[in-house]
Motif scaffolding. Structure first.
Motif, PDB file in Angstrom:
ATOM      1  N   PHE A 170       0.841  -1.210   0.000  1.00 21.78           N
ATOM      2  CA  PHE A 170       0.000   0.000   0.000  1.00 21.78           C
ATOM      3  C   PHE A 170       0.872   1.255   0.000  1.00 21.78           C
ATOM      4  CE2 PHE A 170      -3.743  -2.506   1.669  1.00 21.78           C
ATOM      5  CZ  PHE A 170      -4.638  -2.103   0.685  1.00 21.78           C
ATOM      6  N   ALA A 171       1.952   1.211   0.785  1.00 23.49           N
ATOM      7  CA  ALA A 171       2.837   2.391   0.917  1.00 23.49           C
ATOM      8  C   ALA A 171       3.528   2.725  -0.403  1.00 23.49           C
ATOM      9  CB  ALA A 171       3.872   2.140   2.007  1.00 23.49           C
ATOM     10  N   SER A 172       3.656   1.728  -1.301  1.00 27.76           N
ATOM     11  CA  SER A 172       4.337   1.980  -2.584  1.00 27.76           C
ATOM     12  C   SER A 172       3.358   2.485  -3.654  1.00 27.76           C
ATOM     13  CB  SER A 172       5.015   0.698  -3.074  1.00 27.76           C
ATOM     14  OG  SER A 172       4.033  -0.265  -3.411  1.00 27.76           O
ATOM     15  N   THR A 173       2.084   2.648  -3.289  1.00 26.85           N
ATOM     16  CA  THR A 173       1.077   3.181  -4.225  1.00 26.85           C
ATOM     17  C   THR A 173       0.686   4.601  -3.804  1.00 26.85           C
ATOM     18  OG1 THR A 173      -0.870   2.495  -2.958  1.00 26.85           O
ATOM     19  CG2 THR A 173       0.130   0.835  -4.400  1.00 26.85           C
ATOM     20  N   ASN A 174      -0.222   5.193  -4.553  1.00 25.52           N
ATOM     21  CA  ASN A 174      -0.733   6.529  -4.178  1.00 25.52           C
ATOM     22  C   ASN A 174      -2.076   6.406  -3.450  1.00 25.52           C
ATOM     23  OD1 ASN A 174      -2.151   5.704  -6.427  1.00 25.52           O
ATOM     24  ND2 ASN A 174      -2.457   7.788  -7.202  1.00 25.52           N
ATOM     25  N   ILE A 175      -2.224   5.341  -2.653  1.00 23.83           N
ATOM     26  CA  ILE A 175      -3.479   5.081  -1.923  1.00 23.83           C
ATOM     27  C   ILE A 175      -3.884   6.268  -1.055  1.00 23.83           C
ATOM     28  CG2 ILE A 175      -2.275   3.893  -0.007  1.00 23.83           C
ATOM     29  CD1 ILE A 175      -5.724   2.843  -1.268  1.00 23.83           C
ATOM     30  N   ALA A 176      -2.908   6.915  -0.431  1.00 28.43           N
ATOM     31  CA  ALA A 176      -3.221   8.035   0.469  1.00 28.43           C
ATOM     32  C   ALA A 176      -3.935   9.150  -0.311  1.00 28.43           C
ATOM     33  CB  ALA A 176      -1.947   8.561   1.124  1.00 28.43           C
ATOM     34  N   GLU A 177      -3.360   9.528  -1.445  1.00 25.23           N
ATOM     35  CA  GLU A 177      -3.973  10.600  -2.255  1.00 25.23           C
ATOM     36  C   GLU A 177      -5.362  10.204  -2.731  1.00 25.23           C
ATOM     37  OE1 GLU A 177      -1.367  11.731  -5.505  1.00 25.23           O
ATOM     38  OE2 GLU A 177       0.348  11.341  -4.185  1.00 25.23           O
ATOM     39  N   GLU A 178      -5.499   8.955  -3.201  1.00 26.56           N
ATOM     40  CA  GLU A 178      -6.790   8.502  -3.732  1.00 26.56           C
ATOM     41  C   GLU A 178      -7.872   8.514  -2.641  1.00 26.56           C
ATOM     42  OE1 GLU A 178      -7.451   8.312  -6.692  1.00 26.56           O
ATOM     43  OE2 GLU A 178      -5.664   7.754  -7.815  1.00 26.56           O
ATOM     44  N   LEU A 179      -7.527   8.013  -1.449  1.00 29.94           N
ATOM     45  CA  LEU A 179      -8.522   7.951  -0.369  1.00 29.94           C
ATOM     46  C   LEU A 179      -8.905   9.345   0.123  1.00 29.94           C
ATOM     47  CD1 LEU A 179      -7.241   4.904   1.732  1.00 29.94           C
ATOM     48  CD2 LEU A 179      -9.271   4.988   0.273  1.00 29.94           C
ATOM     49  N   VAL A 180      -7.914  10.225   0.225  1.00 30.97           N
ATOM     50  CA  VAL A 180      -8.210  11.597   0.682  1.00 30.97           C
ATOM     51  C   VAL A 180      -9.078  12.308  -0.357  1.00 30.97           C
ATOM     52  CG1 VAL A 180      -7.203  13.859   1.215  1.00 30.97           C
ATOM     53  CG2 VAL A 180      -6.185  11.777   2.179  1.00 30.97           C
ATOM     54  N   ILE A 195     -14.687   4.756   4.147  1.00 29.76           N
ATOM     55  CA  ILE A 195     -13.304   5.221   3.923  1.00 29.76           C
ATOM     56  C   ILE A 195     -12.526   5.204   5.242  1.00 29.76           C
ATOM     57  CG2 ILE A 195     -11.867   7.120   3.071  1.00 29.76           C
ATOM     58  CD1 ILE A 195     -14.320   7.928   1.320  1.00 29.76           C
ATOM     59  N   PHE A 196     -13.186   5.632   6.319  1.00 27.65           N
ATOM     60  CA  PHE A 196     -12.544   5.591   7.644  1.00 27.65           C
ATOM     61  C   PHE A 196     -12.078   4.173   7.988  1.00 27.65           C
ATOM     62  CE2 PHE A 196     -14.806   9.588   9.405  1.00 27.65           C
ATOM     63  CZ  PHE A 196     -13.625  10.326   9.344  1.00 27.65           C
ATOM     64  N   GLU A 197     -12.922   3.181   7.628  1.00 26.76           N
ATOM     65  CA  GLU A 197     -12.589   1.785   7.960  1.00 26.76           C
ATOM     66  C   GLU A 197     -11.344   1.300   7.232  1.00 26.76           C
ATOM     67  OE1 GLU A 197     -16.075  -0.627   7.478  1.00 26.76           O
ATOM     68  OE2 GLU A 197     -17.179   0.523   8.996  1.00 26.76           O
ATOM     69  N   VAL A 198     -11.034   1.926   6.113  1.00 29.11           N
ATOM     70  CA  VAL A 198      -9.795   1.591   5.394  1.00 29.11           C
ATOM     71  C   VAL A 198      -8.627   2.403   5.969  1.00 29.11           C
ATOM     72  CG1 VAL A 198      -8.644   1.595   3.146  1.00 29.11           C
ATOM     73  CG2 VAL A 198     -11.083   1.081   3.292  1.00 29.11           C
ATOM     74  N   LEU A 199      -8.894   3.666   6.268  1.00 23.90           N
ATOM     75  CA  LEU A 199      -7.830   4.557   6.753  1.00 23.90           C
ATOM     76  C   LEU A 199      -7.241   4.091   8.085  1.00 23.90           C
ATOM     77  CD1 LEU A 199      -9.453   8.014   5.912  1.00 23.90           C
ATOM     78  CD2 LEU A 199      -7.361   7.094   4.895  1.00 23.90           C
ATOM     79  N   ALA A 200      -8.113   3.618   8.993  1.00 23.14           N
ATOM     80  CA  ALA A 200      -7.637   3.263  10.342  1.00 23.14           C
ATOM     81  C   ALA A 200      -6.536   2.198  10.319  1.00 23.14           C
ATOM     82  CB  ALA A 200      -8.805   2.842  11.221  1.00 23.14           C
ATOM     83  N   PRO A 201      -6.748   1.020   9.664  1.00 20.73           N
ATOM     84  CA  PRO A 201      -5.647   0.042   9.647  1.00 20.73           C
ATOM     85  C   PRO A 201      -4.430   0.523   8.852  1.00 20.73           C
ATOM     86  CG  PRO A 201      -7.489  -0.761   8.322  1.00 20.73           C
ATOM     87  CD  PRO A 201      -7.967   0.462   9.034  1.00 20.73           C
TER      88      PRO A 201
END
Length: 558
Positions: A170-180, A195-201
Motif C-alpha cells: 500500500f505504501a508503494s502506491t498513491n493510496i493516500a492521495e486517492e482515499l483523501v 473510507i474511515f474503515e480503510v484509513l484506520a488500519p
C-alpha cells in the motif's frame, strides 16, 4: 432442481463446444437457481464437477465473463464452497480480470475474489503476493465516479489492510492521495465511514501516516470535527470519535507528528490544543492524547510547557476529579508525565501545581489512572529534592503507595508504586522521608523490589535501602529482619548474573547494616566473607574495590 441438473449438463457440453449462446442461457439458469436457493444449488455445482469448467469461461473478451464471475461470487457466499473454488483454480483468472475495462466484469470479479477469500488470511496474503493491491488502487483512481466499483475497492482494501504484509505494498502506491480525494467528495455518512474503515488500519503504518498527512487528510479530519462537535445525531457522534481517534493515530508516527507540530506554530497543532478546553469529552480526550503524542521529544516538551499547555491540562483534570471520565483522566496524566521528562520542565511544572492536582486522583480505584498518576509523580521528582521531600513526608501518599505495592493483579501499578517509593527516598535523601516510609510499612516492599527481574528496579531498590540503613538503621532494623534483607543481599552477591551495580550496592548495604546487632549476626551466620572475597577479583574495578572494603569491615567485626 431438475432444471438445474439439465442446465449443468448442458453447460458441460456447451463449454466443451464453446458455443456462446447456449452457454449464456445455461448461465442464466444457474443464476436463477442460486437466487432461489443458493446453498442447494451450490452443492449441486460441486456434485456435478462444474467449478473446474469455469476458469476457461473467464476469458477477458467473452460476453459470458460477467455472469461466470457473478456465479462464482454467489457460490462463494457459502463457506463450504470456498476451498473448492480455490482448488478449481479460479483465483488466477479472476485476478487477471481486474485489468479489464468493463465495469460489470470488474464489479463481479471483485465480488468473487472477495467472497472466496473472505475471512481467510492465507488466501488474502496470496492475493497480495499476486499484486492485487496496486491494481485495485489504480482501479479506484480510474473509476472513482462509479459508486459500485468504488465500494468494491474499499471493501477489498478494508480486508487486505488488516494484514501486516499489505502495508508495504500500500505504501508503494498513491493510496493516500486517492482515499483523501475520495473522502473530500463524500457527503454521506455511510460513505465516509467506509473510507474511515480503510484509513484506520492503513494509518498504523508510519510511512502511510506521513503520506496521509501530506495528502491533506488532517484538514479533512479537522473539518469533520468542526461539523460534528455540536451534533446530537448518532452518526455525528460516531464521526467525531472516528475523526479525532484517527487524528491521534496519525500523531503516533515520529515524522508525521513532527510535520504537524511545525515547531509549535503549526495551525493543526494549535487547533488540536483548542480541543482540550472543549465541553465535549471525546475532544478533550483526543486533545490530551494529542499533547501526549506531541510530547515525545525534549524540544517539543520544552516548547509546550513554555507556551502554557500545563495549565490547560490541569484545568481539564480539575473538571474530572469527581466522578470524572476515566479515559480523559488517563490521557491528561499521560500528557503531563511526558511533559515532565525534560529536566528543565520539572521545576516549572511543580511550581504550576502539577503535583497538587495529580494527588487529587489518589483515591482513584482505576488501575490505568493509578499507573499514570504514579508515573507522573515519579517523573516530576526526578532530581527535585524539595519536591521529593514534600511528597515523601505525605503520609496519605505513602500509605496509598504501600497499598498499591501489593496490587498483584496489576503488575504495572505494583511496579510503579515500588519505583515511586524508592524515588522519594533516593531524590530527597531525607531522614523524615525515610521515617515516613518506615512508619507506613514500606520497607518490606523495597526489599522485595530488590529481587525484581529488572536490573533497573533492583538497583533503585538497593540505593533506597542503602539510604534507609544510613539514615535510620535503628528505625528500620525490625523491618529489615522481618523482610529477610540479609538473605536477599547474600543471594544477589552469590548470583553470577547480578549486574555490577547490583553487587556494588548490595555490599554498601552490608557495610551499613553491620551497626545493628541482629543484622550483624545474620551477616555472620551466612558466611558473607566467602562471597565477598571472590568479588575482589571482579572485572569491574568499582565492584572489586568495594569488595575489598567490605571484606575488611567483615573481618574487623567478625
Amino acid at each position: 432442481m431438475d432444471n438445474l441438473s439439465d442446465a449443468l449438463k448442458k453447460l458441460k457440453l456447451a463449454s466443451a463446444d464453446s458455443t456462446t449462446d447456449s452457454v449464456e442461457s445455461c448461465l442464466d439458469c444457474l443464476l436463477k437457481a442460486l437466487a432461489h436457493n443458493n446453498a442447494d444449488a451450490s452443492e449441486k455445482f460441486q456434485e456435478m464437477g462444474i467449478l473446474p469448467l469455469l476458469p476457461t469461461l473467464l476469458a477477458p473478451q467473452s460476453s459470458c465473463t460477467p455472469k461466470v464471475a457473478n456465479i462464482i461470487a454467489e457460490v462463494a457466499k457459502n463457506e463450504f464452497m470456498r476451498s473448492p473454488c480455490v482448488e478449481a483454480g479460479l483465483i488466477p483468472p479472476l485476478v487477471q480480470l481486474l485489468h479489464s475495462k468493463d465495469h460489470e466484469v470488474l464489479l463481479q470479479t471483485g465480488r468473487a475474489l472477495g467472497n472466496i477469500c473472505y475471512d481467510s488470511h492465507s488466501l488474502q496474503a496470496q492475493l497480495i503476493n499476486m499484486g492485487v493491491i496496486p491494481t485495485l488502487v489504480k482501479l479506484l483512481g480510474l473509476h472513482s465516479d462509479n459508486t459500485a466499483l468504488t465500494e468494491m475497492c474499499l471493501i477489498a482494501f478494508g480486508n487486505l489492510a488488516e494484514l501486516e504484509s499489505s502495508k508495504e505494498q500500500f505504501a508503494s502506491t498513491n493510496i493516500a492521495e486517492e482515499l483523501v480525494r475520495l473522502f473530500q467528495r463524500q457527503a454521506e455518512h455511510e460513505k465516509k465511514e467506509m473510507i474511515f474503515e480503510v484509513l484506520a488500519p492503513l494509518a498504523e503504518n508510519d510511512v502511510i501516516k506521513l503520506q496521509l498527512v501530506e495528502a491533506g487528510l488532517v484538514e479533512c479530519l479537522l473539518d469533520v470535527v468542526v461539523h460534528t462537535v455540536d451534533g446530537v445525531r448518532e452518526e455525528d457522534v460516531a464521526q467525531l470519535k472516528t475523526a479525532s481517534d484517527l487524528m491521534v493515530l496519525l500523531l503516533l508516527g515520529d515524522e508525521s507528528m513532527q510535520k504537524l507540530f511545525e515547531g509549535g506554530k503549526g495551525s493543526v497543532f494549535q487547533r488540536v490544543l483548542s480541543w482540550v478546553p472543549s465541553h465535549n469529552h471525546q475532544l478533550q480526550l483526543a486533545g490530551a492524547l494529542a499533547i501526549a503524542n506531541f510530547a515525545r521529544n525534549d524540544g517539543n516538551c520544552i516548547h509546550m510547557v513554555e507556551s502554557g499547555i500545563v495549565q490547560k491540562l490541569l484545568e481539564l483534570l480539575d473538571r474530572h476529579v469527581d466522578e470524572g471520565n476515566v479515559t480523559v483522566q488517563h490521557a491528561a496524566l499521560s500528557a503531563l508525565r511526558n511533559l515532565a521528562i525534560p529536566v528543565v520542565n520539572k521545576a516549572k511544572m511543580l511550581s504550576a501545581g502539577v503535583s497538587d492536582t495529580v494527588l487529587k486522583f489518589l483515591p482513584s480505584e482505576m488501575p490505568p489512572v493509578q499507573f499514570k498518576l504514579l508515573g507522573t509523580l515519579r517523573m516530576l521528582i526526578d532530581t527535585q529534592a524539595d519536591a521529593a521531600d514534600q511528597l515523601g513526608t505525605n503520609g496519605k501518599l505513602v500509605e496509598r503507595l504501600v497499598e498499591w505495592c501489593e496490587a498483584k493483579d496489576h503488575a504495572g501499578v505494583m511496579g510503579e508504586s515500588n519505583r515511586l517509593l524508592s524515588a522519594l527516598i533516593r531524590h530527597s535523601k531525607s531522614k523524615d522521608v525515610v521515617k515516613t516510609v518506615i512508619q507506613g510499612a514500606g520497607v518490606k516492599h523495597l526489599v522485595v523490589m530488590a529481587t525484581s527481574e529488572h536490573m533497573i528496579m533492583q538497583n533503585e531498590a538497593l540505593v533506597a535501602l542503602g539510604l534507609i540503613a544510613g539514615l535510620d538503621l535503628v528505625g528500620a532494623e525490625k523491618d529489615f529482619v522481618g523482610a529477610g534483607l540479609v538473605q536477599v543481599l547474600h543471594k544477589l552477591l552469590s548470583d553470577e548474573m547480578s549486574a555490577p551495580e547490583v553487587k556494588y550496592n548490595s555490599m554498601v548495604i552490608i557495610c551499613a547494616v553491620m551497626g545493628s546487632e541482629p543484622l550483624h549476626k545474620e551477616v555472620q551466620g551466612l558466611a558473607f566473607i566467602d562471597v565477598v572475597s571472590k568479588l575482589r577479583s571482579h572485572e569491574n574495578k568499582t565492584v572489586s574495590h568495594q569488595a575489598s572494603l567490605t571484606e575488611q569491615r567483615l573481618t574487623a567485626q567478625s
